[in-house]
Design a protein around this motif. Structure first.
Motif, PDB file in Angstrom:
ATOM      1  N   ASP A 170      29.540  -1.459  -4.640  1.00  0.00           N
ATOM      2  CA  ASP A 170      29.180  -0.436  -5.626  1.00  0.00           C
ATOM      3  C   ASP A 170      27.679  -0.285  -5.748  1.00  0.00           C
ATOM      4  O   ASP A 170      27.173   0.799  -5.994  1.00  0.00           O
ATOM      5  N   ALA A 171      26.976  -1.402  -5.652  1.00  0.00           N
ATOM      6  CA  ALA A 171      25.522  -1.386  -5.858  1.00  0.00           C
ATOM      7  C   ALA A 171      24.965  -2.684  -5.295  1.00  0.00           C
ATOM      8  O   ALA A 171      25.711  -3.589  -4.924  1.00  0.00           O
ATOM      9  N   LEU A 172      23.636  -2.773  -5.245  1.00  0.00           N
ATOM     10  CA  LEU A 172      23.008  -4.012  -4.769  1.00  0.00           C
ATOM     11  C   LEU A 172      23.139  -5.117  -5.813  1.00  0.00           C
ATOM     12  O   LEU A 172      23.461  -6.260  -5.480  1.00  0.00           O
ATOM     13  N   ARG A 173      22.859  -4.781  -7.060  1.00  0.00           N
ATOM     14  CA  ARG A 173      22.879  -5.782  -8.134  1.00  0.00           C
ATOM     15  C   ARG A 173      23.225  -5.130  -9.471  1.00  0.00           C
ATOM     16  O   ARG A 173      23.057  -3.921  -9.639  1.00  0.00           O
ATOM     17  N   SER A 174      23.663  -5.974 -10.410  1.00  0.00           N
ATOM     18  CA  SER A 174      23.917  -5.520 -11.773  1.00  0.00           C
ATOM     19  C   SER A 174      23.189  -6.437 -12.751  1.00  0.00           C
ATOM     20  O   SER A 174      23.370  -7.647 -12.702  1.00  0.00           O
ATOM     21  N   TRP A 222      23.148  -0.147 -15.743  1.00  0.00           N
ATOM     22  CA  TRP A 222      22.390  -1.368 -15.408  1.00  0.00           C
ATOM     23  C   TRP A 222      22.526  -1.786 -13.965  1.00  0.00           C
ATOM     24  O   TRP A 222      22.367  -2.958 -13.625  1.00  0.00           O
ATOM     25  N   LEU A 223      22.830  -0.834 -13.085  1.00  0.00           N
ATOM     26  CA  LEU A 223      22.973  -1.144 -11.660  1.00  0.00           C
ATOM     27  C   LEU A 223      21.688  -0.820 -10.909  1.00  0.00           C
ATOM     28  O   LEU A 223      20.977   0.116 -11.255  1.00  0.00           O
ATOM     29  N   ILE A 224      21.421  -1.593  -9.872  1.00  0.00           N
ATOM     30  CA  ILE A 224      20.321  -1.301  -8.959  1.00  0.00           C
ATOM     31  C   ILE A 224      20.936  -0.824  -7.649  1.00  0.00           C
ATOM     32  O   ILE A 224      21.771  -1.518  -7.054  1.00  0.00           O
ATOM     33  N   GLY A 225      20.547   0.360  -7.221  1.00  0.00           N
ATOM     34  CA  GLY A 225      20.983   0.850  -5.908  1.00  0.00           C
ATOM     35  C   GLY A 225      22.415   1.333  -5.846  1.00  0.00           C
ATOM     36  O   GLY A 225      23.109   1.126  -4.851  1.00  0.00           O
ATOM     37  N   ARG A 226      22.870   2.022  -6.888  1.00  0.00           N
ATOM     38  CA  ARG A 226      24.227   2.576  -6.897  1.00  0.00           C
ATOM     39  C   ARG A 226      24.428   3.538  -5.725  1.00  0.00           C
ATOM     40  O   ARG A 226      25.531   3.703  -5.218  1.00  0.00           O
ATOM     41  N   GLU A 227      23.350   4.168  -5.270  1.00  0.00           N
ATOM     42  CA  GLU A 227      23.455   5.263  -4.297  1.00  0.00           C
ATOM     43  C   GLU A 227      23.284   4.823  -2.853  1.00  0.00           C
ATOM     44  O   GLU A 227      23.404   5.646  -1.946  1.00  0.00           O
ATOM     45  N   VAL A 228      22.992   3.535  -2.614  1.00  0.00           N
ATOM     46  CA  VAL A 228      22.562   3.196  -1.252  1.00  0.00           C
ATOM     47  C   VAL A 228      23.695   3.024  -0.239  1.00  0.00           C
ATOM     48  O   VAL A 228      23.477   3.185   0.956  1.00  0.00           O
ATOM     49  N   PHE A 229      24.901   2.708  -0.701  1.00  0.00           N
ATOM     50  CA  PHE A 229      25.974   2.449   0.258  1.00  0.00           C
ATOM     51  C   PHE A 229      26.809   3.694   0.539  1.00  0.00           C
ATOM     52  O   PHE A 229      27.024   4.516  -0.350  1.00  0.00           O
ATOM     53  N   THR A 230      27.306   3.797   1.763  1.00  0.00           N
ATOM     54  CA  THR A 230      28.234   4.879   2.091  1.00  0.00           C
ATOM     55  C   THR A 230      29.623   4.467   1.584  1.00  0.00           C
ATOM     56  O   THR A 230      29.857   3.276   1.316  1.00  0.00           O
ATOM     57  N   ARG A 246       0.811  -1.224   0.000  1.00  0.00           N
ATOM     58  CA  ARG A 246       0.000   0.000   0.000  1.00  0.00           C
ATOM     59  C   ARG A 246       0.835   1.260   0.000  1.00  0.00           C
ATOM     60  O   ARG A 246       0.458   2.264  -0.573  1.00  0.00           O
ATOM     61  N   GLU A 247       1.955   1.197   0.697  1.00  0.00           N
ATOM     62  CA  GLU A 247       2.769   2.399   0.788  1.00  0.00           C
ATOM     63  C   GLU A 247       4.244   2.048   0.765  1.00  0.00           C
ATOM     64  O   GLU A 247       4.624   0.915   0.977  1.00  0.00           O
ATOM     65  N   MET A 248       5.022   3.080   0.478  1.00  0.00           N
ATOM     66  CA  MET A 248       6.458   2.927   0.367  1.00  0.00           C
ATOM     67  C   MET A 248       7.067   3.618   1.582  1.00  0.00           C
ATOM     68  O   MET A 248       6.723   4.765   1.866  1.00  0.00           O
ATOM     69  N   CYS A 249       7.938   2.900   2.299  1.00  0.00           N
ATOM     70  CA  CYS A 249       8.576   3.486   3.479  1.00  0.00           C
ATOM     71  C   CYS A 249      10.079   3.571   3.286  1.00  0.00           C
ATOM     72  O   CYS A 249      10.674   2.678   2.696  1.00  0.00           O
ATOM     73  N   PHE A 250      10.651   4.610   3.820  1.00  0.00           N
ATOM     74  CA  PHE A 250      12.086   4.828   3.657  1.00  0.00           C
ATOM     75  C   PHE A 250      12.748   5.093   4.996  1.00  0.00           C
ATOM     76  O   PHE A 250      12.313   5.962   5.743  1.00  0.00           O
ATOM     77  N   GLY A 251      13.839   4.342   5.245  1.00  0.00           N
ATOM     78  CA  GLY A 251      14.672   4.659   6.401  1.00  0.00           C
ATOM     79  C   GLY A 251      15.687   5.717   6.018  1.00  0.00           C
ATOM     80  O   GLY A 251      15.914   5.975   4.835  1.00  0.00           O
ATOM     81  N   ASP A 252      16.301   6.321   7.034  1.00  0.00           N
ATOM     82  CA  ASP A 252      17.334   7.326   6.769  1.00  0.00           C
ATOM     83  C   ASP A 252      18.692   6.693   6.495  1.00  0.00           C
ATOM     84  O   ASP A 252      19.604   7.355   6.025  1.00  0.00           O
ATOM     85  N   GLY A 253      18.825   5.392   6.836  1.00  0.00           N
ATOM     86  CA  GLY A 253      20.146   4.776   6.785  1.00  0.00           C
ATOM     87  C   GLY A 253      20.942   5.200   7.998  1.00  0.00           C
ATOM     88  O   GLY A 253      20.652   6.233   8.608  1.00  0.00           O
ATOM     89  N   ASP A 254      21.924   4.375   8.374  1.00  0.00           N
ATOM     90  CA  ASP A 254      22.691   4.696   9.585  1.00  0.00           C
ATOM     91  C   ASP A 254      23.900   5.574   9.296  1.00  0.00           C
ATOM     92  O   ASP A 254      24.610   5.973  10.213  1.00  0.00           O
ATOM     93  N   GLY A 255      24.153   5.838   8.016  1.00  0.00           N
ATOM     94  CA  GLY A 255      25.326   6.654   7.677  1.00  0.00           C
ATOM     95  C   GLY A 255      26.626   5.870   7.775  1.00  0.00           C
ATOM     96  O   GLY A 255      27.692   6.383   7.436  1.00  0.00           O
ATOM     97  N   ILE A 256      26.542   4.623   8.241  1.00  0.00           N
ATOM     98  CA  ILE A 256      27.740   3.777   8.327  1.00  0.00           C
ATOM     99  C   ILE A 256      27.759   2.821   7.138  1.00  0.00           C
ATOM    100  O   ILE A 256      28.706   2.799   6.355  1.00  0.00           O
ATOM    101  N   PHE A 310      24.555   2.346   5.142  1.00  0.00           N
ATOM    102  CA  PHE A 310      23.621   2.865   4.152  1.00  0.00           C
ATOM    103  C   PHE A 310      23.409   4.371   4.252  1.00  0.00           C
ATOM    104  O   PHE A 310      23.345   4.932   5.342  1.00  0.00           O
ATOM    105  N   SER A 311      23.259   4.964   3.059  1.00  0.00           N
ATOM    106  CA  SER A 311      22.868   6.366   2.974  1.00  0.00           C
ATOM    107  C   SER A 311      21.345   6.442   3.051  1.00  0.00           C
ATOM    108  O   SER A 311      20.659   5.424   3.051  1.00  0.00           O
ATOM    109  N   ASP A 312      20.843   7.645   3.024  1.00  0.00           N
ATOM    110  CA  ASP A 312      19.407   7.900   2.966  1.00  0.00           C
ATOM    111  C   ASP A 312      18.815   7.157   1.765  1.00  0.00           C
ATOM    112  O   ASP A 312      19.248   7.330   0.634  1.00  0.00           O
ATOM    113  N   LEU A 313      17.816   6.310   2.026  1.00  0.00           N
ATOM    114  CA  LEU A 313      17.324   5.431   0.961  1.00  0.00           C
ATOM    115  C   LEU A 313      16.364   6.099  -0.024  1.00  0.00           C
ATOM    116  O   LEU A 313      15.909   5.467  -0.970  1.00  0.00           O
TER     117      LEU A 313
END
Ligand SMILES: [Zn+2]
Length: 398
Positions: free
Chosen positions: A226-230, A212-220, A140-150, A152-155
């Motif tokens: 580099d990313a979750l998947r390619s 072709w990457l998924i989640g390039r931005e999620v890791f600190t 029903r809805e999309m939720c986002f954590g802030d990430g711990d900064g260690i 994960f970055s802000d999702l």
């Protein structure tokens, strides 16, 4: 619709388990914390399902709420709505924009009216929990954590991840692929395909320009990922990425719903190869073939049936024996799936193409052996992880 709602989390469990092995104690602690909070979320899903209202028609109208670091949606406050001004909060604006891009993509490219095809409103909740290392779609809805900064970055920063999550809703409202084993891996793959397509469409990239990457931005920068998947190179998004890119390396496991985040690498690669062979924007013919095949699938569809359907659709939508259909046929062949029901003439043509590149074939078999060795090494590593986790549990029980 299912009475039991399933929560789709953006971060696959094997990544967090891998991070439990990190040399950095801060990273290990953060990973353990996230595994615990994810487990807690699973327990809380009945509460989420009881939340009233969101899945009502509304022309895909977006509303973003601020959870103010809590987990109870009832206490969330409005951060941005369709008619209101931008928020002073960057996370709320990023979530709002990504929901909008995904909605617009499905509308313009596939003439689909929001997630359910009937204008379902899109609600986003940002700042969910404290330092929460995940993002999820609960139907029903999309939720986002802030990430711990260690770790994960802000999702809210990754449109491929957000579109991936929303695409689970599209699958739920079309084929309804059961989230287990091959149909589950296909469900994951469909989300990766639309995840990257939304990003490529937003950036106006052709198949060869995209990463072709998924989640390039999620890791600190603190973690070596580099990313979750390619989709282009499954198994190479990070050092111990467990994704296979060929049926011969299919991961047989009982964890992660039968390896849904691992085996998705196989159809992911088939989509990438199709798009690379056709060329140009991947959301055009390749995207249309996959979308129409998803709509023609059912909850039990496995890789073979899906491959056969994409071949059929490529012929129906474009030309029997044409470039698109040849591309689909060759792509599945390269990941170890032989499309059935191919007329002899076309199969022969394809065989000739494979014969001509027999050198490449030989290199492929060497690569396949190398991959098998790598997979075995991965299994040993997995055993090591299990032992380490068990040890950890014994220690913490003291
Ligand atoms: Zn997913």
């Amino acid at each position: 619709m299912n009475s039991e709602r399933r929560v789709n989390c953006a971060i696959p469990p094997y990544i967090l388990e891998d991070l439990l092995e990190s040399d950095d104690p801060e990273v290990r602690k953060a990973a353990l914390n996230t595994l615990l909070t994810t487990a807690r979320l699973r327990g809380a899903r009945t509460v989420l399902a009881a939340f009233p209202g969101a899945a009502t028609p509304g022309n895909g109208r977006r509303t973003v709420f601020d959870c103010r670091n809590g987990t109870d949606f009832a206490f969330a406050v409005l951060a941005r709505s369709e008619d209101g001004p931008p928020s002073s909060d960057g996370a709320a604006n990023r979530a709002f924009d990504a929901l909008g891009k995904t909605r617009e993509f499905f509308q313009r490219v596939f003439a689909r009216n929001s997630i359910d095809g009937q204008g379902m409103r899109l609600d986003g909740y940002v700042h969910y929990d404290e330092k929460y290392n995940n993002a999820f779609w609960d139907g029903r809805e999309m939720c986002f954590g802030d990430g711990d900064g260690i770790i994960f970055s802000d999702l809210t920063g990754s449109i491929s991840v957000i579109a991936h999550e929303l695409a689970h809703g599209v699958t739920e409202h079309t084929a309804g692929l059961v989230y287990r084993d091959q149909s589950g891996a296909l469900n994951e793959s469909i989300s990766d395909v639309f995840g990257t397509l939304v990003e490529q469409w937003t950036l106006n990239q052709t198949a060869d320009q995209a990463d072709w990457l998924i989640g390039r931005e999620v890791f600190t920068p603190m973690v070596q990922m580099d990313a979750l998947r390619s989709l282009k190179a499954p198994g190479h998004a990070w050092e111990r990425d467990p994704q296979p890119d060929h049926m011969s390396n299919y991961v047989h496991t009982s964890s992660d719903h039968g390896g849904v985040h691992s085996n998705s690498g196989i159809p992911n690669k088939a989509f990438y190869l199709t798009a690379a062979a056709i060329g140009g924007p991947a959301w055009e013919a390749p995207g249309m073939i996959w979308y129409e095949s998803l709509k023609a699938s059912n909850s039990e569809t496995r890789f073979q049936e899906f491959a056969d359907t994409t071949y059929q659709k490529a012929g129906d939508l474009y030309e029997v024996g044409g470039l698109q259909q040849q591309a689909v046929l060759g792509a599945w062949q390269q990941v170890g799936i032989t499309v059935t029901g191919v007329p002899a003439g076309i199969a022969k043509e394809q065989g000739r193409l494979v014969d001509e590149s027999s050198d490449a074939g030989q290199q492929d078999s060497v690569a396949a052996v190398a991959r098998r060795v790598q997979a075995l090494a991965g299994q040993v590593q997995e055993l090591g992880n299990d032992v380490a986790m068990l040890k950890g549990r014994v220690t913490s029980a003291r």
